[in-house]
Design an enzyme around this catalytic site. Structure first.
Site, PDB file in Angstrom:
ATOM      1  N   SER A 204      49.163  41.073  35.165  1.00 58.77           N
ATOM      2  CA  SER A 204      48.853  42.318  35.862  1.00 58.77           C
ATOM      3  C   SER A 204      49.134  43.503  34.927  1.00 58.77           C
ATOM      4  O   SER A 204      48.601  43.551  33.837  1.00 58.77           O
ATOM      5  CB  SER A 204      49.625  42.396  37.176  1.00 58.77           C
ATOM      6  OG  SER A 204      49.184  43.474  37.971  1.00 58.77           O
TER       7      SER A 204
ATOM      8  N   GLU B 162      41.215  37.613  42.814  1.00 59.94           N
ATOM      9  CA  GLU B 162      42.318  38.524  42.501  1.00 59.94           C
ATOM     10  C   GLU B 162      42.662  39.441  43.668  1.00 59.94           C
ATOM     11  O   GLU B 162      43.821  39.623  44.031  1.00 59.94           O
ATOM     12  CB  GLU B 162      41.951  39.381  41.286  1.00 59.94           C
ATOM     13  CG  GLU B 162      41.934  38.654  39.960  1.00 59.94           C
ATOM     14  CD  GLU B 162      43.298  38.559  39.313  1.00 59.94           C
ATOM     15  OE1 GLU B 162      44.289  38.984  39.940  1.00 59.94           O
ATOM     16  OE2 GLU B 162      43.368  38.071  38.182  1.00 59.94           O
TER      17      GLU B 162
ATOM     18  N   HIS C  27      45.827  37.467  43.235  1.00 55.50           N
ATOM     19  CA  HIS C  27      46.620  38.159  42.231  1.00 55.50           C
ATOM     20  C   HIS C  27      48.077  37.708  42.295  1.00 55.50           C
ATOM     21  O   HIS C  27      48.681  37.674  43.374  1.00 55.50           O
ATOM     22  CB  HIS C  27      46.530  39.665  42.471  1.00 55.50           C
ATOM     23  CG  HIS C  27      47.032  40.494  41.338  1.00 55.50           C
ATOM     24  ND1 HIS C  27      46.455  40.493  40.092  1.00 55.50           N
ATOM     25  CD2 HIS C  27      48.070  41.377  41.262  1.00 55.50           C
ATOM     26  CE1 HIS C  27      47.100  41.328  39.301  1.00 55.50           C
ATOM     27  NE2 HIS C  27      48.090  41.877  39.989  1.00 55.50           N
TER      28      HIS C  27
END
Length: 562
Positions: A203, A336, A456
């Site tokens: 990330s 995601e 994610h």
């Protein structure tokens, strides 16, 4: 009596120093004493926690480049983590301390020279830490690598900039550079090879990894890089209007717009007051995640009085090929942006906002003026491609989440991979993580298990031992463990050899050969129930973006400066 006490103390110190489970290592700053920790049956390692790598960035050092730590006297206890960098607390308030520039080292053997893997944590550049509550090294230790996790300044403290000589910005990225300098100077004492260092992160951490690849300030400090779920081209990861943001902050506090005065006023502002002014997710205006978060890396003025980290736009560095040519892995999760399901639960205005403002669908980094024919064509093209321009509502939610996934992550990562493969002299590898199993902990904690794909941060528990999330034990026979072992092996192979599949007969990796991307062929590895190699992942979707960019974008990824 005093002599007797002194003798006892010396004896105790001698016994303690000889305790093999608590080794003492000499570093450039002083001595650090570690502990022995378990990574499973017949598996243990040494942990050295809370090692300072820079001076506390407090007082006049706030909004300045990090300075090397001055060292300490005696033996520092490395049994516990030290303070995390300030961020907004989960239940409000502020957690952490400005005295937070620490790193942790994990190693199975203090003798020898092993590959080093330096982890840069995620958290939108505003939260998180390198501590083992989330990033426990248990899965990585059996692969005989030395692991380093770091803290770096976050939010306002890490990325505030006036876009001039008074506060150039990128303080958090410069912290990462100083941590890597510490690794180069000291890691050999922990059994690591300073000439074989891999940086990796997820990330915001993946974005930070890519920035380090792009920065000449980091040249020579690492030799391979892995960017998970983020690169410098993602729409939320580069702040191109730092001065405008600085003025907004000045107005909020009633401070002067004069940069020198503003910076000094902010240095004197209590940390709690600063952090509490940072935007939360719902403070961000719709479309959320499509534009830069407030405090993220920026391009610094070339005339900065302190050493700069980045002075050019990321796309210009990539196109010029003037980045660090190191073996590079980049990839993403198959879904995601699944977390965006909850945006509609919390904010019922989203559908109407997009319906009233079709320009929201147009990437801001394509520099297409709103209300133009080009903007309308891009908006229409995206809506047609994802849900055939049906009315926005719950019945198109999967398509909506797919669009968000591509807008916020996949398109930018795909472009990064293609450009690096064209311009780098070192190999570039590309992956998609699609496995959905019992270690997809983020998805399960958020009660999104009925939705398709890997979301994610779902990959974190496949690399790391995560103790912050309370779940039932995952048995060794669970296939999620096999996927975890494969994921770890791919990355540690890459750290060791610069190739994630160097052994053609590795049964754990199903004898798969992960080919690098070339200018002609976009090879990739899908990490799912099995390892599957292929070409051009999500090709129909990414082709939509490439086509629209080619037809309508104006200087894509080249943002206007103040």
């Amino acid at each position: 009596m005093l002599k007797f006490v002194v003798v006892l103390s010396l004896v105790a110190l001698a016994v303690h120093a000889q305790d093999a489970s608590r080794p003492i290592i000499n570093t450039s700053g002083g001595q650090i004493q570690g502990i022995t920790a378990s990574c499973g049956l017949f598996c243990s390692y040494f942990a050295f926690n809370g090692i300072p790598y820079a001076q506390p960035p407090v007082g006049e050092l706030r909004f300045r480049n990090p300075r090397p730590h001055g060292g300490w006297q005696g033996v520092k206890d490395g049994s516990e983590h030290r303070s995390t960098c300030p961020s907004g607390g989960f239940l409000g308030g502020v957690s952490g301390s400005e005295d937070c520039l620490y790193l942790n080292v994990y190693t199975q053997n203090l003798i020898g020279s092993r590959p080093v893997m330096v982890w840069i944590h995620g958290g939108s550049f505003t939260g998180g830490s390198g501590n083992s509550w989330i990033y426990g090294p248990d899965n990585l230790m059996p692969e005989d690598v030395v692991v380093v996790t770091i803290n770096y300044r976050l939010g306002i403290l890490g990325f505030f900039s006036t876009d001039d000589v008074h506060a150039a910005g990128n303080w958090g990225m410069k912290d990462c550079v100083m941590a890597l300098q510490w690794v180069r100077q000291n890691i050999a004492a922990f059994g690591g090879d300073p000439n074989n260092v891999t940086i990796f992160g997820e990330s915001a951490g993946g974005v930070a990894v890519h920035y380090l690849v792009l920065s000449n300030k980091a040249s020579g400090l690492f030799h391979k890089a892995i960017a998970q779920s983020g690169t410098a081209l993602v729409p939320w990861g580069f702040q191109y209007r730092p001065r405008e943001l600085a003025y907004r902050l000045a107005d909020r506090f009633g401070y002067s717009h004069d940069s020198a005065t503003l910076v000094q006023s902010l240095r004197n502002t209590p940390i709690e007051t600063l952090i509490e002014t940072q935007e939360g997710w719902l403070d961000i205006e719709i479309p959320r995640g499509f534009k830069p978060f407030d405090f993220v890396p920026n391009a610094e003025p070339v005339n900065s009085p302190e050493e700069t980290f980045l002075t050019q736009l990321p796309i210009d560095i990539i196109n010029a090929g003037t980045f660090n040519h190191v073996p590079f892995i980049a990839g993403y999760m198959s879904m995601e942006s699944l977390f965006m399901v909850y945006e509609h639960t919390i904010d019922s205005t989203v559908w109407n906002a997009f319906t009233r403002n079709p320009d929201y669908f147009v990437p801001h980094f394509w520099n297409i003026p709103h209300g133009t024919a080009a903007s309308a064509a891009v908006s229409q093209g995206i809506r047609n491609a994802y849900w055939q321009d049906r009315p926005l509502g719950d019945d198109i939610m999967v398509e909506w989440l797919t669009f968000h996934t591509d807008q916020q992550f996949i398109y930018a990562i795909d472009k990064t991979v293609r450009l690096h493969a064209q311009r780098s002299s070192a190999p570039t590898y590309y992956y998609q993580f699609s496995f959905d199993g019992d270690l997809n902990l983020v998805k399960r904690v958020l009660m999104l298990g009925s939705w398709p794909g890997a979301m994610h941060a779902d990959d974190i528990p496949y690399l790391w031992s995560v103790t912050d999330l309370t779940i039932s034990p995952i048995l060794p026979t669970n296939h999620a463990r096999t996927v975890s072992n494969r994921f770890v092996r791919l990355f540690t192979n890459f750290a060791r050899f610069g190739n994630p599949t160097p052994n053609a007969v590795d049964t754990l990796l199903q004898s798969r050969q992960w080919q690098p991307v070339t200018a002609a062929t976009v090879h990739y590895m899908d990490i799912g129930h099995d390892l599957v190699t292929g070409v051009n992942p999500n090709g129909q979707r990414t082709a939509v973006w490439r086509d629209l960019e080619a037809r309508y974008a104006n200087d894509p990824f080249r943002f206007p400066r103040n």
